[in-house]
Design a protein around this motif. Sequence first.
Motif, PDB file in Angstrom:
ATOM      1  N   ALA A 178       1.306  -0.953  -0.426  1.00  0.00           N
ATOM      2  CA  ALA A 178      -0.027  -0.101   0.188  1.00  0.00           C
ATOM      3  C   ALA A 178       0.994   1.111   0.110  1.00  0.00           C
ATOM      4  CB  ALA A 178      -1.028   0.125   0.988  1.00  0.00           C
ATOM      5  N   LEU A 179       1.164   1.426  -1.294  1.00  0.00           N
ATOM      6  CA  LEU A 179       2.266   2.396  -1.221  1.00  0.00           C
ATOM      7  C   LEU A 179       2.340   3.201  -1.996  1.00  0.00           C
ATOM      8  CD1 LEU A 179       5.418   0.913  -0.513  1.00  0.00           C
ATOM      9  CD2 LEU A 179       4.696   2.519   0.810  1.00  0.00           C
ATOM     10  N   PRO A 180       2.560   4.941  -2.572  1.00  0.00           N
ATOM     11  CA  PRO A 180       1.855   5.504  -3.967  1.00  0.00           C
ATOM     12  C   PRO A 180       2.760   5.281  -5.149  1.00  0.00           C
ATOM     13  CG  PRO A 180       2.089   6.913  -1.385  1.00  0.00           C
ATOM     14  CD  PRO A 180       2.365   5.425  -1.586  1.00  0.00           C
ATOM     15  N   THR A 181       1.946   5.313  -6.264  1.00  0.00           N
ATOM     16  CA  THR A 181       2.939   5.690  -6.960  1.00  0.00           C
ATOM     17  C   THR A 181       3.087   6.592  -7.981  1.00  0.00           C
ATOM     18  OG1 THR A 181       1.201   4.229  -8.928  1.00  0.00           O
ATOM     19  CG2 THR A 181       1.938   2.413  -7.220  1.00  0.00           C
ATOM     20  N   ALA A 182       3.991   7.129  -8.839  1.00  0.00           N
ATOM     21  CA  ALA A 182       4.062   7.582  -9.490  1.00  0.00           C
ATOM     22  C   ALA A 182       2.894   8.272 -10.707  1.00  0.00           C
ATOM     23  CB  ALA A 182       5.884   7.779 -10.773  1.00  0.00           C
ATOM     24  N   LYS A 183       2.921   9.546 -10.516  1.00  0.00           N
ATOM     25  CA  LYS A 183       0.736   9.507 -11.840  1.00  0.00           C
ATOM     26  C   LYS A 183       1.855  10.455 -12.673  1.00  0.00           C
ATOM     27  CE  LYS A 183      -0.878  10.910  -8.004  1.00  0.00           C
ATOM     28  NZ  LYS A 183       0.760  10.444  -6.889  1.00  0.00           N
ATOM     29  N   PRO A 184       1.108  10.756 -14.225  1.00  0.00           N
ATOM     30  CA  PRO A 184       0.104   9.688 -14.747  1.00  0.00           C
ATOM     31  C   PRO A 184       1.465   8.476 -14.405  1.00  0.00           C
ATOM     32  CG  PRO A 184       0.977  11.097 -15.949  1.00  0.00           C
ATOM     33  CD  PRO A 184       1.623  11.681 -15.084  1.00  0.00           C
ATOM     34  N   PRO A 185       0.048   7.072 -14.956  1.00  0.00           N
ATOM     35  CA  PRO A 185      -1.730   7.314 -14.880  1.00  0.00           C
ATOM     36  C   PRO A 185      -2.502   7.547 -13.775  1.00  0.00           C
ATOM     37  CG  PRO A 185      -0.690   4.921 -15.205  1.00  0.00           C
ATOM     38  CD  PRO A 185       0.557   6.390 -15.182  1.00  0.00           C
ATOM     39  N   ARG A 186      -3.359   8.375 -13.766  1.00  0.00           N
ATOM     40  CA  ARG A 186      -4.472   8.045 -12.293  1.00  0.00           C
ATOM     41  C   ARG A 186      -4.958   6.416 -12.722  1.00  0.00           C
ATOM     42  NH1 ARG A 186      -3.331  12.140  -8.937  1.00  0.00           N
ATOM     43  NH2 ARG A 186      -1.988  13.878  -9.802  1.00  0.00           N
ATOM     44  N   GLY A 367       6.878  15.100  -3.756  1.00  0.00           N
ATOM     45  CA  GLY A 367       6.249  14.344  -3.743  1.00  0.00           C
ATOM     46  C   GLY A 367       5.445  13.666  -4.887  1.00  0.00           C
ATOM     47  N   ALA A 368       5.541  12.203  -4.329  1.00  0.00           N
ATOM     48  CA  ALA A 368       4.688  11.522  -5.019  1.00  0.00           C
ATOM     49  C   ALA A 368       3.071  11.645  -4.117  1.00  0.00           C
ATOM     50  CB  ALA A 368       5.145  10.312  -5.136  1.00  0.00           C
ATOM     51  N   CYS A 369       3.224  11.616  -3.437  1.00  0.00           N
ATOM     52  CA  CYS A 369       1.540  11.979  -2.224  1.00  0.00           C
ATOM     53  C   CYS A 369       1.786  13.159  -1.723  1.00  0.00           C
ATOM     54  CB  CYS A 369       1.407  10.913  -1.576  1.00  0.00           C
ATOM     55  SG  CYS A 369       2.893  10.746  -0.049  1.00  0.00           S
TER      56      CYS A 369
END
Length: 417
Positions: A178-186, A367-369
């Motif tokens: 449960a870790l954020p990923t780079a965007k895009p894609p959303r 940051g990514a989040c």
Amino acid sequence: MTGVFSLLPDGRPGLLAPLLSGAWLSGGGEDGARYLAAGGYAPLTSPGRLLDRIAAVGLRGRGGAGFPAAVKIQAVRDAPGPPVVVANGEEGEPGSVKDRWLLRHRPHLVLDGIRLVAAMTGAERGCVYLSDAPAEQAVRQALAECPPTPRIDVVRTEHTYVAGEETAVVRRIDGGPALPTAKPPRPFESGVGGAPTLVANVETLARIALIHSRPEAADAVAGSHLVTLSGGSGASALAEVPAGTHLKVLADLCRHGRAEAVLLGGLFGGLHGPGWTDLPLDHDRLRAAGGALGCGALHFLHPEDCPVAVANEATAYLAAQSARQCGVCVAGTGAMARTLTDVARGRSDDDSAGKLHRWSRQLPGRGACGLLDAAARVVATLLAHFPEHVEAHRRSRCAACETATPEDGRRFTVPVP
């Protein structure tokens, strides 16, 4: 926790109303038969009309950013391929209890919201994402009482500050951390299993269900908020209030009338000092004041509470909760937390305030989040609203800061009612 309150006018439908009227099973949760008898799970003959109604009343997401719900739904509806609808019940903010309360006590209302959004978007799968064991039990019981269409799965995660970020939600449902990923894609472009995915806060979904069952009250439903109220010297409470309610009214509701400041939006909206009592519960007006409503959590600071200690604990907690995937976040939150600890302990140098000011301006958005942004806002608002407190810590010792416990988030944690 002293209780659950509603400041809605009599007769206005709300998310807390059944509890306050005693319309519950002895176990404290929502009964499927009672929910059906009250108009829940009503047929949706025109998904497009419901989407138009949500747009017309201006319903905003309740997860933190306050993004227009209809725009988000429409984006998933327009994306190619069958989408997925996710009810996000993972509250990363330690000062918020509303989502866990809804899943524990009003699971059918949330599941009904998933059903309706699935109909509006053409989704063939739904998912409830959470970390709270009592909430999981309540949701699974509700699913057994009223088996839904489409199929709705329950995914449990570990509780962390970043676990509720929408890309972290998708990553965990797909079997990863449960870790954020780079965007895009959303997620609305490519989410769970590569499908367009609507990640919606559980309060947002609950309000969509209430708008469908009570269309005559849609404006009032969209214009109400669940807020979590807390503070070191007063009581904690979950309240449902109309938008525009002044923060002083909310402080008085649970014996925080002595408060001299407030930390808004969980840890995301920053500290606010003189003049905070005149601020209304409103996304746009709080943003104009340099704050943010976020998840609707308000932590009140009394005269004996030191703003430097509160900011120090907030930034230390955020630094400890970093996903440690983005170098700028690890370095930025760590530097701000260490420097604020030096300020709190009377060890700051001539450039400490200047460094904090530079970081608070340079780090947001990198940051990514939103964790780094939250830490930077806490620092920026401390410097803007309490410069005399920061300076005073260079000249004398502060008892409140010496007894503070950074990193564990205990000061901000609120039990679920």
